[in-house]
Design an enzyme around this catalytic site. Structure first.
Site, PDB file in Angstrom:
ATOM      1  N   SER A   1      34.313  38.476  45.669  1.00 62.12           N
ATOM      2  CA  SER A   1      33.415  39.414  44.992  1.00 62.12           C
ATOM      3  C   SER A   1      33.074  38.858  43.618  1.00 62.12           C
ATOM      4  O   SER A   1      33.791  39.081  42.642  1.00 62.12           O
ATOM      5  CB  SER A   1      34.101  40.781  44.871  1.00 62.12           C
ATOM      6  OG  SER A   1      34.164  41.380  46.137  1.00 62.12           O
ATOM      7  N   LEU A   2      31.975  38.142  43.555  1.00 58.52           N
ATOM      8  CA  LEU A   2      31.576  37.468  42.320  1.00 58.52           C
ATOM      9  C   LEU A   2      30.829  38.447  41.410  1.00 58.52           C
ATOM     10  O   LEU A   2      31.184  38.640  40.258  1.00 58.52           O
ATOM     11  CB  LEU A   2      30.688  36.276  42.675  1.00 58.52           C
ATOM     12  CG  LEU A   2      30.480  35.211  41.620  1.00 58.52           C
ATOM     13  CD1 LEU A   2      31.792  34.545  41.246  1.00 58.52           C
ATOM     14  CD2 LEU A   2      29.485  34.165  42.123  1.00 58.52           C
ATOM     15  N   HIS A   3      29.774  39.031  41.942  1.00 50.81           N
ATOM     16  CA  HIS A   3      29.020  40.127  41.303  1.00 50.81           C
ATOM     17  C   HIS A   3      28.295  39.793  40.008  1.00 50.81           C
ATOM     18  O   HIS A   3      27.618  40.650  39.437  1.00 50.81           O
ATOM     19  CB  HIS A   3      29.920  41.347  41.036  1.00 50.81           C
ATOM     20  CG  HIS A   3      30.592  41.873  42.263  1.00 50.81           C
ATOM     21  ND1 HIS A   3      30.024  41.819  43.520  1.00 50.81           N
ATOM     22  CD2 HIS A   3      31.800  42.479  42.440  1.00 50.81           C
ATOM     23  CE1 HIS A   3      30.845  42.361  44.389  1.00 50.81           C
ATOM     24  NE2 HIS A   3      31.922  42.759  43.777  1.00 50.81           N
TER      25      HIS A   3
ATOM     26  N   GLU B   1      41.263  54.895  54.003  1.00 53.09           N
ATOM     27  CA  GLU B   1      40.023  54.873  54.788  1.00 53.09           C
ATOM     28  C   GLU B   1      39.994  53.678  55.726  1.00 53.09           C
ATOM     29  O   GLU B   1      40.480  52.603  55.387  1.00 53.09           O
ATOM     30  CB  GLU B   1      38.826  54.665  53.860  1.00 53.09           C
ATOM     31  CG  GLU B   1      38.474  55.845  53.043  1.00 53.09           C
ATOM     32  CD  GLU B   1      37.238  55.568  52.190  1.00 53.09           C
ATOM     33  OE1 GLU B   1      36.928  56.398  51.366  1.00 53.09           O
ATOM     34  OE2 GLU B   1      36.612  54.504  52.368  1.00 53.09           O
TER      35      GLU B   1
ATOM     36  N   CYS C   1      43.483  51.322  44.496  1.00 45.42           N
ATOM     37  CA  CYS C   1      43.310  49.940  44.053  1.00 45.42           C
ATOM     38  C   CYS C   1      43.512  49.869  42.543  1.00 45.42           C
ATOM     39  O   CYS C   1      43.001  50.715  41.811  1.00 45.42           O
ATOM     40  CB  CYS C   1      41.903  49.459  44.399  1.00 45.42           C
ATOM     41  SG  CYS C   1      41.621  47.715  44.005  1.00 45.42           S
TER      42      CYS C   1
ATOM     43  N   CYS D   1      36.301  47.899  59.105  1.00 41.22           N
ATOM     44  CA  CYS D   1      36.510  47.656  57.681  1.00 41.22           C
ATOM     45  C   CYS D   1      37.861  48.271  57.338  1.00 41.22           C
ATOM     46  O   CYS D   1      38.033  49.490  57.437  1.00 41.22           O
ATOM     47  CB  CYS D   1      35.372  48.318  56.902  1.00 41.22           C
ATOM     48  SG  CYS D   1      35.549  48.169  55.130  1.00 41.22           S
TER      49      CYS D   1
ATOM     50  N   CYS E   1      32.647  51.947  49.404  1.00 37.13           N
ATOM     51  CA  CYS E   1      34.077  51.780  49.270  1.00 37.13           C
ATOM     52  C   CYS E   1      34.770  52.969  48.607  1.00 37.13           C
ATOM     53  O   CYS E   1      34.468  53.322  47.476  1.00 37.13           O
ATOM     54  CB  CYS E   1      34.282  50.519  48.434  1.00 37.13           C
ATOM     55  SG  CYS E   1      35.947  50.004  48.341  1.00 37.13           S
TER      56      CYS E   1
ATOM     57  N   GLY F   1      41.438  48.754  48.292  1.00 36.26           N
ATOM     58  CA  GLY F   1      42.501  47.859  47.854  1.00 36.26           C
ATOM     59  C   GLY F   1      42.097  46.420  47.655  1.00 36.26           C
ATOM     60  O   GLY F   1      41.017  45.985  48.057  1.00 36.26           O
ATOM     61  N   GLU F   2      42.994  45.672  47.020  1.00 38.72           N
ATOM     62  CA  GLU F   2      42.785  44.253  46.760  1.00 38.72           C
ATOM     63  C   GLU F   2      43.762  43.462  47.649  1.00 38.72           C
ATOM     64  O   GLU F   2      44.968  43.401  47.356  1.00 38.72           O
ATOM     65  CB  GLU F   2      43.018  43.982  45.257  1.00 38.72           C
ATOM     66  CG  GLU F   2      43.018  42.528  44.863  1.00 38.72           C
ATOM     67  CD  GLU F   2      41.918  41.698  45.498  1.00 38.72           C
ATOM     68  OE1 GLU F   2      40.743  42.050  45.372  1.00 38.72           O
ATOM     69  OE2 GLU F   2      42.248  40.688  46.156  1.00 38.72           O
TER      70      GLU F   2
ATOM     71  N   CYS G   1      37.298  48.264  39.249  1.00 40.52           N
ATOM     72  CA  CYS G   1      35.931  47.765  39.050  1.00 40.52           C
ATOM     73  C   CYS G   1      35.021  48.963  38.775  1.00 40.52           C
ATOM     74  O   CYS G   1      35.172  50.031  39.367  1.00 40.52           O
ATOM     75  CB  CYS G   1      35.465  46.985  40.281  1.00 40.52           C
ATOM     76  SG  CYS G   1      36.503  45.549  40.589  1.00 40.52           S
TER      77      CYS G   1
ATOM     78  N   CYS H   1      32.998  50.899  41.642  1.00 46.04           N
ATOM     79  CA  CYS H   1      33.696  51.130  42.911  1.00 46.04           C
ATOM     80  C   CYS H   1      34.439  52.466  42.890  1.00 46.04           C
ATOM     81  O   CYS H   1      35.216  52.743  41.965  1.00 46.04           O
ATOM     82  CB  CYS H   1      34.681  49.982  43.157  1.00 46.04           C
ATOM     83  SG  CYS H   1      35.668  50.220  44.644  1.00 46.04           S
TER      84      CYS H   1
END
Ligand code: SAH
Length: 381
Positions: free
Chosen positions: A247-249, A120, A147, A140, A366, A194-195, A151, A154
């Site tokens: 990305s703390l979250h 994407e 990924c 983006c 995402c 992805g990371e 998470c 996601c």
């Protein structure tokens, strides 16, 4: 330098380029020569291996990045006889498999790579207030196919991991959006699939190309990571000027582990230590992303805890109201609770803003569009 790029030649006897279909031995099988993402120097080296004069490297650079060519056949300033020898070369461009526009102007793309994998990319325009003049065009971008981080909230994470993207596959996303909007891209966020910090080499190479070849300011690029031990420091050592978003979250280790499986091997304190090093090494402040999940991490107590965690840290907190990926998981916070959360942080001198989702009707969360499409493809009509 991208190893795949090392002097690729389209002489069939000596190919550094990847054969798109190794089982197909016909002379016309597509081969990938990843010219997209290459610098003027790399292009100049390559064009000379083709028996062409060095100055054509600069021309090729212009045709790739300014004219946005899909194939070498389009470079009409090059000799026709030579162009006929490279008709089976893919320069590293993808095919638009699906274009999904949203009412707010956001356009989400599913792009098919040469090996058939789908990723994407999203084009997000911002207009000057009260006019239809473009102020910014943000892309983006994805850094991987799928990924591995998984998470819990996601859509990409739910779909599993296929492979890293190459430099050209990242840069191609910018060229594709640029051509579709007929506008120059001004900003880039690595917040697609992805990371990025599991693919540092290609991401850093792509950042170089987007900066030097396409002309996007490094400070207008943001690399978003969930945090991989050691990798934030590694990125800092490259002295990029791009913004780091983490990305703390969660405001504590326990909640973070519930949301992010990899957090079990990366204590919050260790993550924040690396972020501090990033600030010290690069002089850039860090953005902390905090996806707000109703009843999960949005209590006022969490806001106090977060403020305490980030005390004295040169940072900015970006609150992201959860974008539902299915009806059975987390809930979006209500506006009132979001406001309370935000003002609690502000009262403690934390710089904070809310990121409003764009293109919700284009499945902008995402990995959502791809997930939906793959599901439809897999479900017989
Ligand atoms: N792996 C990187 C980059 C991809 S995700 C990272 O984790 O930062 C980019 C951002 O989108 C992250 O902050 C992520 O938490 C957010 N995101 C993912 N799924 C979401 C959803 N369903 N709703 C809102 N934001 C989401």
């Amino acid at each position: 330098m991208n190893p795949e790029f090392s002097a690729p030649t389209v002489d069939a006897t000596d190919l550094d380029a990847t054969d798109a279909d190794a089982t197909d031995a016909t002379p016309d099988a597509t081969i990938v020569v990843p010219l997209v993402g290459a610098s003027v120097t790399e292009l100049t080296d390559w064009i000379q291996t083709q028996g062409q004069p060095a100055y054509r490297g600069k021309q090729l650079h212009q045709w790739i990045y300014e004219r946005g060519i899909q194939s070498l056949a389009e470079v009409t300033v090059f000799p026709k006889a030579w162009r006929e020898t490279v008709t089976n070369v893919n320069i590293g461009r993808s095919r638009i498999a699906l274009r999904s526009p949203s009412r707010d102007g956001t356009v989400k793309f599913l792009l098919e790579m040469v090996d058939g994998q789908i990723i994407e990319a999203v084009g997000i325009p911002a207009y000057k207030t009260g006019s239809n003049k473009l102020d910014r065009l943000t892309v983006c971008v994805s850094s991987q196919v799928g990924c591995p981080m998984a998470c819990d909230f996601c859509a990409t994470g739910k779909g599993g991991f296929k492979r890293n993207l190459e430099r050209h596959e990242i840069v191609d996303q910018i060229l594709t959006v640029q051509a579709d909007f007929q506008e120059r891209v001004s900003n880039v966020v690595f917040m697609g699939m992805g990371e990025p910090l599991l693919n540092v080499e290609n991401v850093a190479e792509a950042v170089r190309s987007m900066n030097q070849d396409i002309g996007i300011g490094q400070r207008s690029m943001t690399i978003s990571t969930v945090g991989i031990p050691g990798q934030i420091r590694r990125l800092a050592d490259r002295h990029l000027q791009s913004t780091l978003a983490v990305s703390l979250h969660a405001s504590n280790q326990e909640v973070r582990e519930q949301l992010i499986p990899s957090a079990t091997k990366y204590p919050l304190e260790a993550l924040l230590d690396e972020c501090r090093d990033y600030v010290n090494i690069t002089g850039r402040r860090v953005t902390f992303e905090y996806i707000v999940l109703a009843g999960m991490n949005d209590h006022t107590q969490h806001a106090h805890e977060l403020a305490h965690l980030l005390k004295g840290f040169q940072s900015h907190v970006n609150l992201i109201p959860y974008n539902p990926i299915s009806e059975v998981d987390y809930q979006r916070p209500n506006d009132r609770q979001l406001q309370v959360f935000m003002s609690t942080l502000k009262a403690k001198n934390v710089a904070v803003s809310v990121r409003r989702s764009r293109g919700l009707d284009a499945n902008a969360a995402c990995g959502q569009l791809r997930a939906n499409q793959l599901e439809q493809l897999a479900t017989p009509a």
